[in-house]
Design an enzyme around this catalytic site. Structure first.
Site, PDB file in Angstrom:
ATOM      1  N   SER A  11       0.843  -1.199   0.000  1.00 52.89           N
ATOM      2  CA  SER A  11       0.000   0.000   0.000  1.00 52.89           C
ATOM      3  C   SER A  11       0.870   1.238   0.000  1.00 52.89           C
ATOM      4  O   SER A  11       1.990   1.232   0.510  1.00 52.89           O
ATOM      5  CB  SER A  11      -0.901   0.023   1.234  1.00 52.89           C
ATOM      6  OG  SER A  11      -1.577   1.259   1.347  1.00 52.89           O
TER       7      SER A  11
ATOM      8  N   TYR B 285      -3.014  -0.031  10.528  1.00 56.44           N
ATOM      9  CA  TYR B 285      -2.969  -0.431   9.118  1.00 56.44           C
ATOM     10  C   TYR B 285      -1.663   0.012   8.458  1.00 56.44           C
ATOM     11  O   TYR B 285      -0.997  -0.774   7.780  1.00 56.44           O
ATOM     12  CB  TYR B 285      -4.167   0.169   8.378  1.00 56.44           C
ATOM     13  CG  TYR B 285      -4.231  -0.174   6.914  1.00 56.44           C
ATOM     14  CD1 TYR B 285      -4.717  -1.397   6.492  1.00 56.44           C
ATOM     15  CD2 TYR B 285      -3.798   0.733   5.936  1.00 56.44           C
ATOM     16  CE1 TYR B 285      -4.786  -1.726   5.141  1.00 56.44           C
ATOM     17  CE2 TYR B 285      -3.864   0.432   4.594  1.00 56.44           C
ATOM     18  CZ  TYR B 285      -4.353  -0.801   4.195  1.00 56.44           C
ATOM     19  OH  TYR B 285      -4.401  -1.117   2.864  1.00 56.44           O
TER      20      TYR B 285
END
Length: 702
Positions: free
Chosen positions: A579, A592
């Site tokens: 990501s 996250y």
């Protein structure tokens, strides 16, 4: 309705009545139901035809036309597009220019001058075998029971006695124009016969209607089958009885999964191969028997069989309970047996080759027998591997039948070579389409029940890979598999439930993949979820979920993958979907973002460690993939909207507007990025990060 014990009677009077008056439609119907029974003929094997009267488009006069399965077709799935249509009189007039068996191959080109329907399929080598017989409907099939008699030492005598002279006999000869003339001669000499047995090859049967031909075919096969089974019962055992006792089903599958990657790696010496495994009762009966060492080296008799299976199988000299904990030691044993097989095949080629023979093809085995465990087949794709297995099971049935009634005889090696390296067969191989970029490769994509994972799986599938879908959601898996099968085949797509937080679940999934396809080439660690909360609201449970699924899941999956990739010793790819958040810090993202950062560094560490194994590890950094993505479930969208001071509905445009390209990122964009690492253009790249985020300057790696 007739009843049969050894073949399936599938004729539906109502269905046939709907086709009445359309002989071509009835031909297709008859072909499809004959091809539905593998005891009668295999995929791609056999041939069927009918003769009709049509209006000649040039003269307007009625002419006799033969409709016959075209080159490379399959009767079980035959459609009208798969038929060749030829003028019967023109085909028969080729006898005027036939120069003899030495010039057999030149006749094939002349078949094109006999074509009636210019849009039809190219005629096959079997065309004259049907053309010189007068019957309206003809079936040429390779039934196990019939070939068992045709391949028996005294098959001619058995045929005459069993059918009281009602079935003719033509000795083995390679299919072609001359064999067509031999069939006509056999019929001319015995005009009342209802079929012809081709020595070591197969069966011809016929009728003046589609139904008459169908029933005649079943009757002959049934009688052959009944005779063989009565002989088996009299003998009391087959293949000389059992030499070893098969392992339990669970043990067999465990051992098969252990050895499959070793075999696949060795079989992929020249080209990556896909595997197939079977441990059916019939296979076990053969591979565990006293006669295995006597019969297996003889190879198959029917040319349709050994074109798929090679001249003979490799029998592994391994104990059924072989210890695979030190796989390198086992690999060394197997590799020596592969060397012996390759030398045998090279000797076969060099002994039998002609001055104009094509170059020797891959010398590795197609069929590999592991006594006590089962049978493997390896080929360029899953369908071909599966069909090769089916063909060798048919060969086993033939050997079983021949040995029960007499002695099994295979084709002489020179005759087998002349078929395998026939220039017409070589031309057919050369006409085959070029393989796709990922043909011969096997990919497992975690979290591929939907969203990014499903898009990646679809892309790799379209580029030729076999796909193992997995997810923790069975419904999503089923839906994705149905969608992907529609654009490929059941052979190319499979699924297994897998929880990336459970090491046992992962091990079973990889074991399943090894059994299904033989091993693994591409692993995409895509499974993930997202939790967006301020640190004050972020719980330890939230933290554990994120880290268990992403860095820990990526670690366990990669660990299992590396074990298989190393066994194969042909390299491979691990792609991690990370990501932009692994690089860019933002609010309400402590769990996250840090989990993604851990994934990113784990990728770099693995790239550094696995380079010597030719295993490449690369990462793709998406951002804001909203469409069909699970990431927006569980409050993530609300959390991000709150962090940015906007509504959930404004998120897609917000994310697009903040990029340099002002583009929304789709799952297909991530799939394309993955493929860029796999298509061969970046095969010398590892440890890389590819951003797919529309351009976020804060996320630039360098």
């Amino acid at each position: 309705m007739k009843t049969y014990k050894y073949v399936n009677y599938l004729w539906d009077d109502q269905k046939a009545a709907e086709l009445e008056g359309d002989e071509v439609a009835l031909l297709i119907y008859r072909s499809n139901i004959l091809g539905a029974d593998l005891r009668i003929t295999n995929y791609g094997g056999g041939n069927t035809s009918c003769k009709t009267v049509e209006k000649d488009p040039l003269t307007g006069n009625p002419v006799d036309v033969m409709w016959i399965k075209g080159s490379g077709g399959d009767i079980g799935t035959l459609t009208k597009k798969g038929l060749a249509a030829l003028y019967v009189d023109k085909l028969r007039s080729l006898t005027n220019v036939y120069r003899g068996i030495e010039y057999e191959d030149e006749m094939v080109q002349l078949f094109n001058h006999c074509i009636f329907d210019l849009g039809s399929k190219a005629p096959s080598i079997d065309t004259p075998l049907h053309g010189f017989l007068p019957f309206k409907h003809i079936d040429h099939l390779h039934p196990d029971a019939a070939i068992a008699i045709a391949a028996a030492k005294d098959g001619n005598k058995i045929t005459q006695e069993l059918f009281n002279g009602e079935i003719g006999w033509v000795e083995w000869q390679r299919p072609g124009f001359d064999l067509g003339l031999k069939l006509k001669q056999c019929l001319d000499e015995s005009p009342n016969i209802k079929g012809i047995m081709l020595g070591s090859h197969g069966l011809f049967t016929w009728g003046n209607t589609a139904y008459e031909s169908y029933v005649n075919t079943l009757d002959v096969i049934e009688k052959c089958s009944e005779f063989i089974e009565e002989s088996v019962q009299k003998n009391g055992s087959v293949f000389g009885g059992a030499k070893i006792v098969a392992e339990t089903a669970e043990s067999r599958k465990k051992q098969a999964a252990n050895v499959a990657p070793l075999l696949r790696g060795l079989c992929s010496e020249k080209t990556r191969m896909i595997g197939h495994f079977t441990d059916s009762d019939r296979v076990l009966e053969f591979i565990n028997s006293n006669d295995l060492e006597k019969l297996a080296p003889l190879g198959t008799s029917c040319p349709d069989h050994f074109l798929r299976t090679k001249i003979q199988p490799l029998i592994l000299d391994l104990a059924p309970n072989e210890d695979f904990s030190d796989y390198k030691n086992t690999l060394q044993k197997i590799e020596a047996q592969f060397v012996d097989y390759r030398n045998m095949y090279a000797d076969y080629y060099n002994t039998c080759k002609h001055d104009n023979s094509p170059a020797m093809r891959d010398a590795n085995p197609v069929v590999i027998i592991y006594p006590g465990i089962g049978m493997f087949t390896f080929a360029k794709d899953k369908q071909t591997a599966r069909v090769a297995s089916e063909f060798f099971v048919n060969a086993i049935n033939v050997m079983r039948g021949s040995e029960a009634i007499s002695d099994y005889t295979a084709l002489p090696r020179q005759e087998a070579f002349n078929i395998e390296y026939w220039l017409l067969e070589e031309a057919k191989l050369q006409r085959m389409p070029q393989p796709k970029a990922l043909s011969g490769k096997i990919a497992l994509v975690t979290g591929s029940g939907g969203g990014i994972g499903a898009a990646i799986a679809k892309k790799l599938l379209l580029e030729g890979a076999c796909i193992v879908l997995n997810d923790i959601n069975q419904q999503r898996l089923d839906e994705t598999q149905v969608e992907l099968v529609k654009i490929s085949s059941k052979d190319q797509v499979d699924q297994v439930l897998m929880d990336v937080t459970d090491a046992n679940s992962i091990a079973k999934a990889f074991e399943y993949a090894a059994l299904k396809y033989g091993g693994m080439d591409i692993i995409v660690n895509n499974a993930g979820l997202s939790i967006s909360k301020p640190i004050a609201e972020h719980t330890i449970e939230d933290w554990d979920i994120l880290y268990n699924i992403m860095p820990k899941g990526q670690f366990i999956v990669s660990k299992c993958a590396v074990a298989i990739l190393r066994k194969q010793n042909i390299g491979g790819d691990i792609i991690n979907i990370v990501s932009k958040n692994s690089i860019v810090a933002g609010p309400n993202n402590v769990g996250y973002g840090s989990a993604k950062a851990a994934q990113a560094h784990l990728s770099r560490l693995l790239a550094a460690e696995l380079g010597s194994d030719k295993i490449r590890v690369n990462s793709v950094n998406p951002d804001a993939v909203i469409v069909n993505s699970n990431i927006w479930a569980g409050g993530w969208a609300e959390g991000r909207a709150k962090a940015y001071g906007i509504t959930v509905e404004e998120l897609p445009q917000y994310y697009a507007n903040r990029t340099l390209l002002k583009e929304m990122i789709l799952p297909e964009d991530i799939a394309n990025a993955c493929f860029s690492f796999l298509n061969g253009l970046l095969e010398k790249s590892t440890g890389n990060i590819l951003n797919v985020d529309g351009g976020v300057a804060m996320g630039f790696v360098r």
